[in-house]
Motif scaffolding. Structure first.
Motif, PDB file in Angstrom:
ATOM      1  N   TYR A 136     -44.715 -38.431  55.062  1.00 58.24           N
ATOM      2  CA  TYR A 136     -45.012 -38.024  53.693  1.00 58.24           C
ATOM      3  C   TYR A 136     -46.245 -37.125  53.741  1.00 58.24           C
ATOM      4  CZ  TYR A 136     -41.928 -41.989  52.836  1.00 58.24           C
ATOM      5  OH  TYR A 136     -40.858 -42.852  52.848  1.00 58.24           O
ATOM      6  N   LEU A 137     -46.039 -35.829  53.566  1.00 57.79           N
ATOM      7  CA  LEU A 137     -47.071 -34.837  53.844  1.00 57.79           C
ATOM      8  C   LEU A 137     -47.416 -34.056  52.580  1.00 57.79           C
ATOM      9  CD1 LEU A 137     -45.316 -33.539  57.074  1.00 57.79           C
ATOM     10  CD2 LEU A 137     -47.034 -35.353  56.926  1.00 57.79           C
ATOM     11  N   TYR A 138     -48.715 -33.798  52.386  1.00 56.41           N
ATOM     12  CA  TYR A 138     -49.175 -33.081  51.201  1.00 56.41           C
ATOM     13  C   TYR A 138     -50.176 -31.999  51.600  1.00 56.41           C
ATOM     14  CZ  TYR A 138     -47.203 -37.010  48.560  1.00 56.41           C
ATOM     15  OH  TYR A 138     -46.359 -37.954  48.038  1.00 56.41           O
ATOM     16  N   PHE A 139     -50.241 -30.953  50.787  1.00 60.67           N
ATOM     17  CA  PHE A 139     -51.199 -29.868  50.995  1.00 60.67           C
ATOM     18  C   PHE A 139     -51.339 -29.114  49.680  1.00 60.67           C
ATOM     19  CE2 PHE A 139     -46.971 -29.042  52.646  1.00 60.67           C
ATOM     20  CZ  PHE A 139     -46.555 -27.929  51.930  1.00 60.67           C
ATOM     21  N   GLU A 140     -52.253 -28.168  49.630  1.00 60.14           N
ATOM     22  CA  GLU A 140     -52.466 -27.396  48.412  1.00 60.14           C
ATOM     23  C   GLU A 140     -51.237 -26.538  48.100  1.00 60.14           C
ATOM     24  OE1 GLU A 140     -55.002 -27.627  46.340  1.00 60.14           O
ATOM     25  OE2 GLU A 140     -55.841 -29.213  47.608  1.00 60.14           O
ATOM     26  N   ASN A 141     -51.042 -26.258  46.810  1.00 61.24           N
ATOM     27  CA  ASN A 141     -49.897 -25.442  46.387  1.00 61.24           C
ATOM     28  C   ASN A 141     -49.848 -24.126  47.159  1.00 61.24           C
ATOM     29  OD1 ASN A 141     -49.634 -27.468  44.540  1.00 61.24           O
ATOM     30  ND2 ASN A 141     -49.479 -26.134  42.756  1.00 61.24           N
ATOM     31  N   ARG A 142     -48.658 -23.803  47.669  1.00 63.82           N
ATOM     32  CA  ARG A 142     -48.466 -22.537  48.380  1.00 63.82           C
ATOM     33  C   ARG A 142     -47.100 -21.958  48.046  1.00 63.82           C
ATOM     34  NH1 ARG A 142     -51.552 -20.230  51.918  1.00 63.82           N
ATOM     35  NH2 ARG A 142     -53.376 -21.312  52.748  1.00 63.82           N
ATOM     36  N   VAL A 143     -47.072 -20.626  47.932  1.00 68.15           N
ATOM     37  CA  VAL A 143     -45.798 -19.932  47.795  1.00 68.15           C
ATOM     38  C   VAL A 143     -45.282 -19.651  49.198  1.00 68.15           C
ATOM     39  CG1 VAL A 143     -44.603 -17.909  46.895  1.00 68.15           C
ATOM     40  CG2 VAL A 143     -46.539 -18.876  45.632  1.00 68.15           C
ATOM     41  N   VAL A 144     -44.109 -20.175  49.516  1.00 70.30           N
ATOM     42  CA  VAL A 144     -43.566 -20.031  50.869  1.00 70.30           C
ATOM     43  C   VAL A 144     -42.075 -19.733  50.787  1.00 70.30           C
ATOM     44  CG1 VAL A 144     -45.241 -21.737  51.682  1.00 70.30           C
ATOM     45  CG2 VAL A 144     -42.902 -22.445  51.233  1.00 70.30           C
ATOM     46  N   GLN A 145     -41.562 -19.163  51.866  1.00 69.08           N
ATOM     47  CA  GLN A 145     -40.110 -19.039  52.013  1.00 69.08           C
ATOM     48  C   GLN A 145     -39.650 -19.571  53.360  1.00 69.08           C
ATOM     49  OE1 GLN A 145     -38.320 -15.250  51.009  1.00 69.08           O
ATOM     50  NE2 GLN A 145     -36.363 -16.299  50.686  1.00 69.08           N
ATOM     51  N   TYR A 146     -40.539 -19.561  54.343  1.00 71.38           N
ATOM     52  CA  TYR A 146     -40.197 -20.079  55.666  1.00 71.38           C
ATOM     53  C   TYR A 146     -41.129 -21.237  56.011  1.00 71.38           C
ATOM     54  CZ  TYR A 146     -37.498 -15.779  56.250  1.00 71.38           C
ATOM     55  OH  TYR A 146     -36.597 -14.754  56.094  1.00 71.38           O
ATOM     56  N   ILE A 147     -40.552 -22.290  56.571  1.00 75.22           N
ATOM     57  CA  ILE A 147     -41.322 -23.459  57.002  1.00 75.22           C
ATOM     58  C   ILE A 147     -40.960 -23.741  58.452  1.00 75.22           C
ATOM     59  CG2 ILE A 147     -41.872 -25.874  56.547  1.00 75.22           C
ATOM     60  CD1 ILE A 147     -40.655 -25.398  53.706  1.00 75.22           C
TER      61      ILE A 147
END
Length: 383
Positions: A155-166
């Motif tokens: 269960y992983l969290y981070f600051e809001n980011r606009v992404v298309q590739y992970i």
């Protein structure tokens, strides 16, 4: 024109399309080119869809796996029917330069939460890191658990980011040189928990089966008796985890690293015995740090321990003395502690106080050493 995000356009478009149109002042155009040239692509003001509490990494929204082996399994939504042969996506762990497993979302999206399932049909652990990108050119690392031992659901969290590739890159597997990922979800949550770097500071008990914790060393009639939350149904024969004094320990592994500053345990208390013990913590099972040293104390029933916050994956409880026999017994464990220091006596302890007032009472015979040992064999055949 102030609403137009010029830096998101390529330099060629700015010079060959925007400039001839004459709609943008020369200074604004030069500023956009400078920002496009001098700032990391990931830091540009990208646009992305905002969908709360819905998994965006699913085929119905156009998401797909673009790198990795057995790509068809990762986003199929099935996290039950997997085994050693199928049901997971994988990549070889070869060191720096690994491309890992890459998921492409259907369109640029705002996310701040990833939930994923590491292959967990045995007690192996994995280490990994996660990076995100818009164009697969500039990768930003949002999670780095390459120094931690992790298992099962993450269960992983981070600051809001606009992404298309992970990109998920495994760096270690305690059994072999392959990283296995069963399920993957990318979500945007309205609120995220308190974090220190990229590690959660929980205000709830994470030493539970639901949070992927497991007892990997100790003796009990059921492997995870210590973590099942039952603090009432225990007796002389069952309901506890134990180890022989002077040999072994009770070892608990959390599903992932957490910032922990307290823990609570219930020592077996069906009679008036007392215990001595110490507790250590680790992030990798090799380097240990003392949490509490109660080897010179006579401890009974509920124990609440508080200490400076630290990242924790493994907790080792070592009994050193029992006034009744040569076995250390623990009924329940949780971290962080869900109770204040003034925890009331357990139901068994209350009954004990009532019983000891009656003269001539005969206690049952101690049978703690008859418990079955937890199997710890790990199948090394998975590739």
């Amino acid at each position: 024109m102030k609403c137009v995000r010029l830096p998101l356009m390529s330099v060629a478009d700015l010079l060959c399309v925007v400039r001839p149109a004459g709609l943008v002042k020369a200074d604004a155009l030069l500023d956009a080119i400078a920002e496009r040239t001098n700032i990391r692509l990931s830091s540009l003001p990208h646009r992305g869809q905002l969908v709360l509490d819905d998994n965006l990494a699913c085929p119905r929204l156009g998401s797909k796996v673009v790198s990795g082996e057995l790509m068809e399994y990762l986003l199929d939504g099935d996290y039950y029917s997997y085994d050693m042969e199928k049901g997971y996506t994988r990549h070889g762990i070869n060191g720096p330069g690994d491309h890992g497993i890459i998921v492409k979302l259907g369109q640029p999206s705002i996310i701040n939460h990833i939930r994923m399932l590491l292959w967990d049909r045995d007690l192996r652990s994995y280490s990994y890191y996660i990076e995100v990108s818009m164009e697969q050119k500039d990768w930003i690392r949002v999670i780095d658990y390459s120094q931690y031992s992790c298992r099962s659901w993450q269960y992983l969290y981070f600051e809001n980011r606009v992404v298309q590739y992970i990109r998920i890159v495994g760096t270690h597997n305690t059994v072999n040189k392959v990283f296995h990922l069963v399920s993957f979800e990318a979500i945007c949550k309205l609120k995220i928990p308190k974090m220190v770097n990229d590690v959660i500071c929980p205000n709830y008990n994470v030493a539970t089966l639901d949070k992927s914790a497991v007892v990997i060393e100790g003796v009990s009639r059921s492997r995870n008796t210590l973590l099942n939350g039952d603090t009432k149904r225990y007796d002389w024969d069952s309901g506890y985890t134990c180890h022989q004094l002077g040999s072994g320990a009770i070892l608990i592994q959390l599903g992932q690293p957490y910032i922990i500053s307290s823990l609570r345990l219930l020592l077996w208390d069906c009679d008036d015995r007392s215990y001595s013990y110490y507790i250590e913590s680790s992030i990798n099972v090799w380097e240990w740090e003392m949490v509490v040293d109660n080897t010179r104390e006579n401890c009974k029933s509920w124990q609440v321990i508080r200490f400076p916050p630290r990242p924790v994956v493994f907790i080792r409880i070592v009994g050193t003395h029992n006034t009744a026999n040569e076995v250390f017994h623990c009924v329940h464990f949780e971290c962080p502690s869900m109770e204040d220091v003034g925890t009331p006596a357990s139901p068994k302890q209350k009954r004990l106080k009532e019983n000891v007032e009656q003269e001539g009472q005969v206690q049952p015979t101690e049978t703690a050493t008859e418990a079955e040992e937890i199997p710890t064999e790990i199948d090394n055949s998975m590739q």
